[in-house]
Design an enzyme around this catalytic site. Structure first.
Site, mmCIF file in Angstrom:
data_model
loop_
_atom_site.group_PDB
_atom_site.id
_atom_site.type_symbol
_atom_site.label_atom_id
_atom_site.label_comp_id
_atom_site.label_asym_id
_atom_site.label_seq_id
_atom_site.Cartn_x
_atom_site.Cartn_y
_atom_site.Cartn_z
ATOM 1 C CE LYS A 1 -3.825 -0.277 0.053
ATOM 2 N NZ LYS A 1 -4.795 -0.540 -1.033
ATOM 3 C CB ALA A 2 2.434 3.318 1.723
ATOM 4 N NE ARG A 3 10.187 1.677 -2.010
ATOM 5 C CZ ARG A 3 10.658 1.608 -3.240
ATOM 6 N NH1 ARG A 3 10.268 0.636 -4.037
ATOM 7 N NH2 ARG A 3 11.494 2.492 -3.691
ATOM 8 N N GLY A 4 7.747 3.900 2.384
ATOM 9 C CA GLY A 4 8.263 5.123 2.978
ATOM 10 C C GLY A 4 9.711 5.008 3.358
ATOM 11 C CB VAL B 1 2.708 0.131 4.766
ATOM 12 C CG1 VAL B 1 1.443 -0.266 5.527
ATOM 13 C CG2 VAL B 1 3.597 1.019 5.634
ATOM 14 C CG ASP C 1 8.602 12.141 10.144
ATOM 15 O OD1 ASP C 1 8.625 13.258 9.581
ATOM 16 O OD2 ASP C 1 8.685 11.077 9.507
#
Length: 525
Positions: A212-215, A220, A337
């Site tokens: 779903k996401a890459r940070g 994730v 953050d």
């Protein structure tokens, strides 16, 4: 004697490069590859590509690395991991990625420079790889003229004191680096021990379904745990410290709160360099507030609900809660953050706070410790963070969170439907001022020197509720940290607004205690 005369200047230059060169060199971009992601049938863009290296500390330097195996049949390399990592002495000033074999049969190399890990090779001479090529020297049997002999002696007399001084400086610098440490310093070649309080040693039956996401600290995933859909944040080995920090925050007393992301557990998968660290939490389909605002606008009621729950979560994080019969003592925590990417939206449009990889716990009577002040996401950094002028106290760190909270309120207001005029496309804070990829210097110039803040349109101020939100965000991002609002004050203001507000001259909207919207039309002229 001539050997020393030739080598000493080289050592002198090398030491200068080691001590001072890191300020101007490093890697801004590296080639990215994750074998685990690719095996999970992800698209090529998701499991490979170009990765932007994020530098948290100006005194450190980014490098690129490759971890690979060799096929025993074809003898071709099989890449496991590629990417960025931070500040390793062995990688300094290496323009080519040349790797040595590790104890586990894998090969590892690192290098200095943009995309320097695109090409890599194993070391053809592993036993002598760490030694510099010897310079051409005169054989000892050859006579040396007196003039040259005197020059060599003079060179030695000058060079040795300089060498001793520089060696002392280098030793001091190296010891200081070891003392300060850094949480993003690996990939290390040594096996890492499991945390002492690892719950559920038996691995859960989790199936990763979709990324779903890459940070900054990993990917994730949407995943299935038995009959439940969960989120799994996968940390690579170099970000193990962030994984440990997150679980430490989640395990504090009183952290099971509706406005904090719900924690389920942690796991370690794999061994040594191929180890991954999983953080398992509740899953929220709507994703982050940032991503939601890119594709959607919000009504006044939705905006108030998001803002109030977001501020309430931040207030709970900042609060020091004494122990009671049910729970122990909870110290104050600074997020460090805070941004719209780290605020998640639930199905009912309330918010919860996530991503505690940089969070700081304030234990009573204990100093902050060896922490770095200049961390977080640049565009959300408060002026004192950008200047490197933080007072290392609890209240100072909490006020830094409140500055970022003001920017997130601006993002919400920019996409709210009650503004008197057309709603523009979603934009990040300071996107108009510094663009999409600002440097630290760009943010310092804009926020510190020019004292710029995101533009508040006059059309927002024509709505009485939105006017109050504008006043709140301005008090949150005040240049004077001590003048900023607390999270509890923001909660109180937004809660009052969400109960009674005037949308226009003919409509009164009130939200009662059951959160039902009551609309009353006044007689029009």
């Amino acid at each position: 004697m001539s050997v020393y005369a030739t080598i000493l200047p080289l050592i002198f230059v090398g030491l200068l490069g080691t001590i001072f060169g890191k300020d101007i060199k490093g890697s801004a971009f590296c080639e990215f590859y994750n074998d685990t992601m690719c095996k999970a049938n992800m698209s090529e863009q998701e499991c490979s590509g170009r990765e932007e290296c994020v530098l948290h500390d100006p005194d450190k330097r980014n490098h690129c690395y490759v971890l690979w195996a060799i096929d025993i049949v074809t003898e071709k390399p099989i890449v496991r991991l590629k990417g960025c990592f931070l500040d390793n002495n062995d990688c300094y000033d290496k323009t080519h990625c040349i790797g040595d074999k590790t104890e586990k049969g894998l090969y590892f190399c690192c290098c200095d420079g943009n995309m320097c890990n695109q090409n890599f090779t194993k070391n053809p001479h592993p036993t002598s790889s760490s030694k510099p090529t010897s310079p051409t020297v005169t054989h000892e049997s050859e006579p040396v003229p007196d003039t040259e002999q005197r020059a060599i002696t003079l060179s030695l007399l000058i060079s040795f004191p300089m060498l001793l001084t520089l060696s002392s400086l280098f030793l001091w610098w190296f010891c200081r680096r070891r003392k300060l440490g850094y949480f993003n310093e690996v990939p290390t070649l040594e096996p890492l021990p499991l945390p002492q309080s690892l719950p559920n040693v038996g691995l859960r039956p989790i199936q990763l379904l979709e990324i779903k996401a890459r940070g900054r600290f990993g990917a994730v995933w949407k995943a299935q745990l038995k009959n439940e859909i969960v989120a799994v944040k996968v940390f690579p080995i170099q970000d193990k410290q962030s994984w440990q920090t997150e679980q430490e925050i989640f395990k504090l007393a009183h952290m099971d709160h509706e406005d904090i992301l719900h924690f389920i557990g942690v796991e370690k998968r794999g061994d040594n360099l191929q180890a991954e660290f999983w953080l398992i939490t509740a899953y929220h389909e709507k994703g982050s507030l940032c991503d939601y605002l890119k594709a959607n606008v919000v009504t006044w009621h939705e905006m108030c609900r998001i803002a109030e729950s977001m501020a309430r979560g931040l207030m709970h994080l900042h609060e020091e809660i004494p122990a009671n019969k049910a729970d122990g003592y909870k110290p104050a925590v600074a997020h460090r953050d805070f941004k719209s990417k780290n605020v998640l939206l639930k199905a009912d449009m309330s918010a919860c706070i996530a991503d505690f990889g940089l969070a700081l716990i304030f234990h009573p009577g204990k100093p902050c410790g060896d922490t770095h002040g200049q961390v977080g996401t640049r565009r959300y950094m408060a002026p004192e963070v950008l200047e490197g002028a933080i007072n290392f106290t609890r209240d100072s760190f909490l006020r830094i969170d409140m500055y970022a909270c003001g920017l997130v309120l601006w993002e919400l207001a920019s996409r709210c439907t009650v503004q008197d005029g057309p709603i523009g496309e979603y934009r990040l804070p300071f996107e108009d001022e510094v663009g999409l990829h600002p440097t630290l210097e760009d943010m310092q110039e804009s926020v510190v020197h020019k004292k710029e803040r995101p533009l508040i349109l006059e059309t927002w101020r024509k709505h009485p509720g939105l006017l109050s939100i504008c006043d709140t965000m301005e008090e949150c991002w005040d240049h004077d940290a001590e003048a900023r609002l607390s999270a509890s004050c923001v909660v109180e203001r937004v809660a009052t607004l969400s109960r009674t507000l005037v949308l226009n001259s003919s409509t009164l909207i009130r939200v009662d205690n059951t959160n039902e919207i009551i609309t009353t039309k006044e007689s029009s002229m």
